[in-house]
Write a protein that holds these residues in place. Structure first.
Motif, PDB file in Angstrom:
ATOM      1  N   SER A  59      -2.099  -6.837   4.222  1.00  0.00           N
ATOM      2  CA  SER A  59      -3.178  -7.813   4.176  1.00  0.00           C
ATOM      3  C   SER A  59      -4.285  -7.529   5.192  1.00  0.00           C
ATOM      4  N   LEU A  60      -4.081  -6.564   6.084  1.00  0.00           N
ATOM      5  CA  LEU A  60      -5.166  -6.131   6.981  1.00  0.00           C
ATOM      6  C   LEU A  60      -6.388  -5.698   6.174  1.00  0.00           C
ATOM      7  N   VAL A  61      -6.144  -5.140   4.991  1.00  0.00           N
ATOM      8  CA  VAL A  61      -7.257  -4.719   4.122  1.00  0.00           C
ATOM      9  C   VAL A  61      -8.083  -5.944   3.742  1.00  0.00           C
ATOM     10  N   ASN A  62      -7.436  -7.065   3.466  1.00  0.00           N
ATOM     11  CA  ASN A  62      -8.151  -8.302   3.129  1.00  0.00           C
ATOM     12  C   ASN A  62      -8.829  -8.910   4.355  1.00  0.00           C
ATOM     13  N   GLN A  63      -8.128  -8.896   5.472  1.00  0.00           N
ATOM     14  CA  GLN A  63      -8.614  -9.554   6.687  1.00  0.00           C
ATOM     15  C   GLN A  63      -9.804  -8.836   7.316  1.00  0.00           C
ATOM     16  N   ASP A  64      -9.814  -7.515   7.293  1.00  0.00           N
ATOM     17  CA  ASP A  64     -10.866  -6.733   7.948  1.00  0.00           C
ATOM     18  C   ASP A  64     -11.119  -5.450   7.147  1.00  0.00           C
ATOM     19  N   VAL A  87       0.877  -1.172   0.000  1.00  0.00           N
ATOM     20  CA  VAL A  87       0.000   0.000   0.000  1.00  0.00           C
ATOM     21  C   VAL A  87       0.910   1.216   0.000  1.00  0.00           C
ATOM     22  N   GLU A  88       0.757   2.063  -0.998  1.00  0.00           N
ATOM     23  CA  GLU A  88       1.558   3.282  -1.094  1.00  0.00           C
ATOM     24  C   GLU A  88       1.223   4.209   0.069  1.00  0.00           C
ATOM     25  N   MET A  89       2.236   4.699   0.726  1.00  0.00           N
ATOM     26  CA  MET A  89       2.042   5.635   1.830  1.00  0.00           C
ATOM     27  C   MET A  89       2.143   7.062   1.292  1.00  0.00           C
ATOM     28  N   VAL A  90       1.064   7.807   1.349  1.00  0.00           N
ATOM     29  CA  VAL A  90       1.100   9.211   0.931  1.00  0.00           C
ATOM     30  C   VAL A  90       1.131  10.086   2.180  1.00  0.00           C
ATOM     31  N   GLU A  91       1.635  11.272   2.013  1.00  0.00           N
ATOM     32  CA  GLU A  91       1.813  12.173   3.141  1.00  0.00           C
ATOM     33  C   GLU A  91       0.503  12.826   3.554  1.00  0.00           C
ATOM     34  N   ILE A 113      -8.079   2.429   4.875  1.00  0.00           N
ATOM     35  CA  ILE A 113      -6.924   2.910   4.109  1.00  0.00           C
ATOM     36  C   ILE A 113      -6.550   4.348   4.458  1.00  0.00           C
ATOM     37  N   ALA A 114      -7.534   5.245   4.438  1.00  0.00           N
ATOM     38  CA  ALA A 114      -7.207   6.672   4.633  1.00  0.00           C
ATOM     39  C   ALA A 114      -8.306   7.384   5.397  1.00  0.00           C
ATOM     40  N   LYS A 115      -7.914   8.492   6.029  1.00  0.00           N
ATOM     41  CA  LYS A 115      -8.862   9.414   6.665  1.00  0.00           C
ATOM     42  C   LYS A 115      -8.736  10.745   5.932  1.00  0.00           C
ATOM     43  N   ILE A 116      -9.887  11.295   5.566  1.00  0.00           N
ATOM     44  CA  ILE A 116      -9.936  12.514   4.759  1.00  0.00           C
ATOM     45  C   ILE A 116     -10.772  13.572   5.468  1.00  0.00           C
ATOM     46  N   LYS A 117     -10.249  14.794   5.528  1.00  0.00           N
ATOM     47  CA  LYS A 117     -11.024  15.952   5.994  1.00  0.00           C
ATOM     48  C   LYS A 117     -11.744  16.484   4.754  1.00  0.00           C
ATOM     49  N   PRO A 118     -13.066  16.286   4.652  1.00  0.00           N
ATOM     50  CA  PRO A 118     -13.769  16.628   3.418  1.00  0.00           C
ATOM     51  C   PRO A 118     -13.955  18.135   3.221  1.00  0.00           C
ATOM     52  N   ILE A 149      -2.959   8.068   6.573  1.00  0.00           N
ATOM     53  CA  ILE A 149      -3.001   6.776   5.899  1.00  0.00           C
ATOM     54  C   ILE A 149      -2.791   5.759   7.019  1.00  0.00           C
ATOM     55  N   ASN A 150      -3.535   4.678   6.995  1.00  0.00           N
ATOM     56  CA  ASN A 150      -3.431   3.671   8.046  1.00  0.00           C
ATOM     57  C   ASN A 150      -1.975   3.205   8.159  1.00  0.00           C
ATOM     58  N   PRO A 151      -1.285   3.551   9.238  1.00  0.00           N
ATOM     59  CA  PRO A 151       0.135   3.217   9.351  1.00  0.00           C
ATOM     60  C   PRO A 151       0.400   1.719   9.440  1.00  0.00           C
ATOM     61  N   GLU A 152      -0.577   0.950   9.884  1.00  0.00           N
ATOM     62  CA  GLU A 152      -0.405  -0.501   9.997  1.00  0.00           C
ATOM     63  C   GLU A 152      -0.245  -1.161   8.637  1.00  0.00           C
ATOM     64  N   LEU A 153      -0.769  -0.528   7.585  1.00  0.00           N
ATOM     65  CA  LEU A 153      -0.730  -1.122   6.251  1.00  0.00           C
ATOM     66  C   LEU A 153       0.676  -1.151   5.662  1.00  0.00           C
ATOM     67  N   GLU A 154       1.555  -0.284   6.153  1.00  0.00           N
ATOM     68  CA  GLU A 154       2.932  -0.295   5.669  1.00  0.00           C
ATOM     69  C   GLU A 154       3.608  -1.624   6.015  1.00  0.00           C
ATOM     70  N   PHE A 155       3.257  -2.178   7.162  1.00  0.00           N
ATOM     71  CA  PHE A 155       3.877  -3.413   7.635  1.00  0.00           C
ATOM     72  C   PHE A 155       3.021  -4.646   7.353  1.00  0.00           C
TER      73      PHE A 155
END
Length: 163
Positions: free
Chosen positions: A110-115, A63-67, A122-127, A101-107
């Motif tokens: 597969s958390l995206v698949n599991q839950d 998962v690409e980590m964006v700033e 994946i991300a939190k956005i201030k709309p 960006i969910n920091p756990e996804l860097e390591f």
């Protein structure tokens, strides 16, 4: 008839969901046609991949980590994800600014698949324009109408390719 199930990992909390084919879609979420979901938590939009999308992609390996601070536009790609068989783009369900960006996804991508609807966010956005843009997304009451033909189309493509 829509089948509803409790899909909460915490059995004391009820999360009802629309079931289409073998996939769950929580009722209180919003969905785009790129197979991403959005959940409104106060003034923040949390987003991730649907259970259906994770099934189609296979186990994620990157998962690409964006700033944080990056500006995103609704329906535009802003980062990428990869599985062993696929490289895809992540599309913003709403316009705004990336808060995290969910920091756990860097390591453990597969958390995206599991839950996909919980720890695999994946991300939190201030709309920027939440109410207007939510109107562009699907809800569980109109998702089935779009999704069933989409799933059938994908099954036929996979059959053609011999999967």
């Amino acid at each position: 008839m829509q089948r509803k199930e409790n899909i909460a990992a915490d059995t004391n909390k009820e999360v009802t969901a629309l079931r289409v084919d073998k996939f769950n879609f929580p009722d209180d979420y919003y969905y785009d046609k790129h197979h991403f979901w959005a959940r409104v938590d106060d003034d923040v939009v949390v987003m991730g991949m649907t259970e259906y999308a994770t099934s189609m992609a296979g186990e994620l390996v990157f998962v690409e980590m964006v700033e944080p601070g990056k500006k995103v536009q609704q329906d535009k790609a802003f980062m990428s994800i990869e599985s062993g068989k696929w490289v895809g783009r992540v599309y913003a369900p709403v316009s705004g600014q990336i808060l995290a960006i969910n920091p756990e996804l860097e390591f453990d991508p597969s958390l995206v698949n599991q839950d996909p609807y919980g720890e695999g966010w994946i991300a939190k956005i201030k709309p920027d324009n939440l109410e207007a843009e939510l109107a562009n997304l699907l809800r569980s009451d109109n998702l089935r109408e779009w999704l069933e033909p989409e799933i059938e189309r994908q099954k036929k493509l996979q059959e053609k390719k011999g999967f």
